[in-house]
Design a protein around this motif. Sequence first.
Motif, PDB file in Angstrom:
ATOM      1  N   VAL A   4       0.834  -1.200   0.000  1.00 50.21           N
ATOM      2  CA  VAL A   4       0.000   0.000   0.000  1.00 50.21           C
ATOM      3  C   VAL A   4       0.869   1.251   0.000  1.00 50.21           C
ATOM      4  CG1 VAL A   4      -1.661   1.340   1.353  1.00 50.21           C
ATOM      5  CG2 VAL A   4      -1.966  -1.123   1.100  1.00 50.21           C
ATOM      6  N   ILE A  15      -8.029   5.835  -3.227  1.00 45.18           N
ATOM      7  CA  ILE A  15      -8.207   4.528  -2.592  1.00 45.18           C
ATOM      8  C   ILE A  15      -9.681   4.293  -2.269  1.00 45.18           C
ATOM      9  CG2 ILE A  15      -7.543   3.046  -0.664  1.00 45.18           C
ATOM     10  CD1 ILE A  15      -5.493   6.075  -1.023  1.00 45.18           C
ATOM     11  N   GLU A  17     -11.640   2.225   0.337  1.00 47.19           N
ATOM     12  CA  GLU A  17     -11.517   1.442   1.570  1.00 47.19           C
ATOM     13  C   GLU A  17     -12.747   0.545   1.690  1.00 47.19           C
ATOM     14  OE1 GLU A  17     -10.255   3.713   5.102  1.00 47.19           O
ATOM     15  OE2 GLU A  17     -10.263   5.457   3.780  1.00 47.19           O
ATOM     16  N   ASP A  19     -15.364  -2.444   2.915  1.00 42.18           N
ATOM     17  CA  ASP A  19     -15.870  -3.085   4.133  1.00 42.18           C
ATOM     18  C   ASP A  19     -16.994  -4.031   3.745  1.00 42.18           C
ATOM     19  OD1 ASP A  19     -17.980  -3.037   6.575  1.00 42.18           O
ATOM     20  OD2 ASP A  19     -15.947  -2.814   7.338  1.00 42.18           O
ATOM     21  N   ARG A 122      -5.350  -7.086  -0.247  1.00 40.67           N
ATOM     22  CA  ARG A 122      -6.377  -7.716   0.586  1.00 40.67           C
ATOM     23  C   ARG A 122      -5.739  -8.625   1.618  1.00 40.67           C
ATOM     24  NH1 ARG A 122      -9.136 -12.439   0.790  1.00 40.67           N
ATOM     25  NH2 ARG A 122      -8.133 -13.254  -1.096  1.00 40.67           N
ATOM     26  N   ASP A 126     -10.443  -7.768   4.811  1.00 42.28           N
ATOM     27  CA  ASP A 126     -10.043  -6.359   4.770  1.00 42.28           C
ATOM     28  C   ASP A 126      -9.311  -6.097   3.456  1.00 42.28           C
ATOM     29  OD1 ASP A 126     -10.963  -5.516   7.355  1.00 42.28           O
ATOM     30  OD2 ASP A 126      -9.328  -6.682   8.215  1.00 42.28           O
ATOM     31  N   TRP A 127      -9.765  -5.116   2.699  1.00 40.67           N
ATOM     32  CA  TRP A 127      -9.140  -4.852   1.409  1.00 40.67           C
ATOM     33  C   TRP A 127      -9.240  -3.369   1.072  1.00 40.67           C
ATOM     34  CZ3 TRP A 127     -12.316  -2.775  -2.378  1.00 40.67           C
ATOM     35  CH2 TRP A 127     -13.691  -2.910  -2.177  1.00 40.67           C
ATOM     36  N   CYS A 128      -8.328  -2.923   0.226  1.00 42.23           N
ATOM     37  CA  CYS A 128      -8.418  -1.572  -0.320  1.00 42.23           C
ATOM     38  C   CYS A 128      -7.987  -1.614  -1.781  1.00 42.23           C
ATOM     39  CB  CYS A 128      -7.598  -0.562   0.487  1.00 42.23           C
ATOM     40  SG  CYS A 128      -5.821  -0.854   0.485  1.00 42.23           S
ATOM     41  N   THR A 138     -12.321   6.221  -9.359  1.00 44.52           N
ATOM     42  CA  THR A 138     -12.280   5.417  -8.136  1.00 44.52           C
ATOM     43  C   THR A 138     -13.672   5.008  -7.698  1.00 44.52           C
ATOM     44  OG1 THR A 138     -10.357   6.747  -7.491  1.00 44.52           O
ATOM     45  CG2 THR A 138     -11.313   5.339  -5.803  1.00 44.52           C
ATOM     46  N   THR A 161     -17.743   1.753   3.197  1.00 48.09           N
ATOM     47  CA  THR A 161     -16.910   1.664   1.995  1.00 48.09           C
ATOM     48  C   THR A 161     -16.666   3.083   1.495  1.00 48.09           C
ATOM     49  OG1 THR A 161     -17.822  -0.504   1.442  1.00 48.09           O
ATOM     50  CG2 THR A 161     -16.717   0.700  -0.316  1.00 48.09           C
ATOM     51  N   LEU A 170      -5.751   6.918   5.042  1.00 51.36           N
ATOM     52  CA  LEU A 170      -6.670   5.802   5.218  1.00 51.36           C
ATOM     53  C   LEU A 170      -6.201   4.936   6.371  1.00 51.36           C
ATOM     54  CD1 LEU A 170      -6.064   2.808   2.859  1.00 51.36           C
ATOM     55  CD2 LEU A 170      -4.537   4.774   2.769  1.00 51.36           C
ATOM     56  N   PHE A 172      -6.027   1.084   7.623  1.00 53.91           N
ATOM     57  CA  PHE A 172      -6.070  -0.256   7.042  1.00 53.91           C
ATOM     58  C   PHE A 172      -5.233  -1.184   7.901  1.00 53.91           C
ATOM     59  CE2 PHE A 172      -4.574  -3.229   3.516  1.00 53.91           C
ATOM     60  CZ  PHE A 172      -5.780  -3.901   3.420  1.00 53.91           C
TER      61      PHE A 172
END
Length: 316
Positions: A4, A15, A17, A19, A122, A126-128, A138, A161, A170, A172
Amino acid sequence: MAEVRHLTSHSYQWIVEGDIKACFDEISHSALMDRVHKRVGDKRVLTLVKAFLKAGILSEDRALRETKAGTPQGSILSPLLSNVALSVLDEHIAKGPGGPAASPWQRTKRRAHGLPNYRISRYADDWCLMVHGTRADTEAPRDEIAEVLSTMGLRLSPEKTLVTHIDEGLDFLGWRTQRHRKKGTNRRYVYTYPSKKALVAVKDKVRRLCRQDVNLPLEVLLHRLSRMLRGWTAYFRFGVSHNTFRYLRAFLWRQVFGWVRRKYRQSNWKELRRRASGGRWWPTTGEVTLFDPAKVRTIRYSYRGSKIPSPWPGAA
């Protein structure tokens, strides 16, 4: 986190974010088994996997509840199966235009034509999604991602999200990643450091331990605090965490000496120091010395990307 930081430092500045609502509880069993079946042909293994999914959950009142969806948390297969389910997201981004599967030449061509490129990071649910493009570029993939996840019975949380810029920062995996101006210069760099939420959580754990029965020996308190703090600092040492560790050291000292004052209410300051730190300042006894977060050496984990060898033959 190294990925990241590396990508957001190199033009992937927008990004998403992500959820996922109740990820472990809502995965579709049929969709998950279809994905497992594509890679596993042994019917005995498939039967065993299905049995894990259908095993049920023993509730607090010792009643067995059926599991018609989801992977029961605590099952030894749940982390693996959740990753199998969420690999649909990885594949969607990888195969899409401008994704990780695109060659450097293709990504350069897209940038020249004002088209976005995408990368995803990821860890379990949890992922971005990092984007080289505009805010509109985006926001566009969110509906696509929601549709892809719906094939596995999963839903995105619209409220959680978020679309953010790296200058806004962010959160993370417990880290705060944000671009700041370096002190004394006009240059801006992306920094990673423990998030406020992570710091609040560890402070709450320290407070909880220091509210324990003052009839306990001091060695017990110091041992429990040290064990918890070693794990926390070991996780957060791979970033710009030194100031956070110094702040935690001061907070820890106040909490421990507050506990000692409650234990020995009639003692003066000199007597408290003798009992709690052998006449010095840092809490210690003859057997246990309190772990000092400020002495933990912080380092930066280097991003290695495709240089990390894959153990699987023929893996992309």
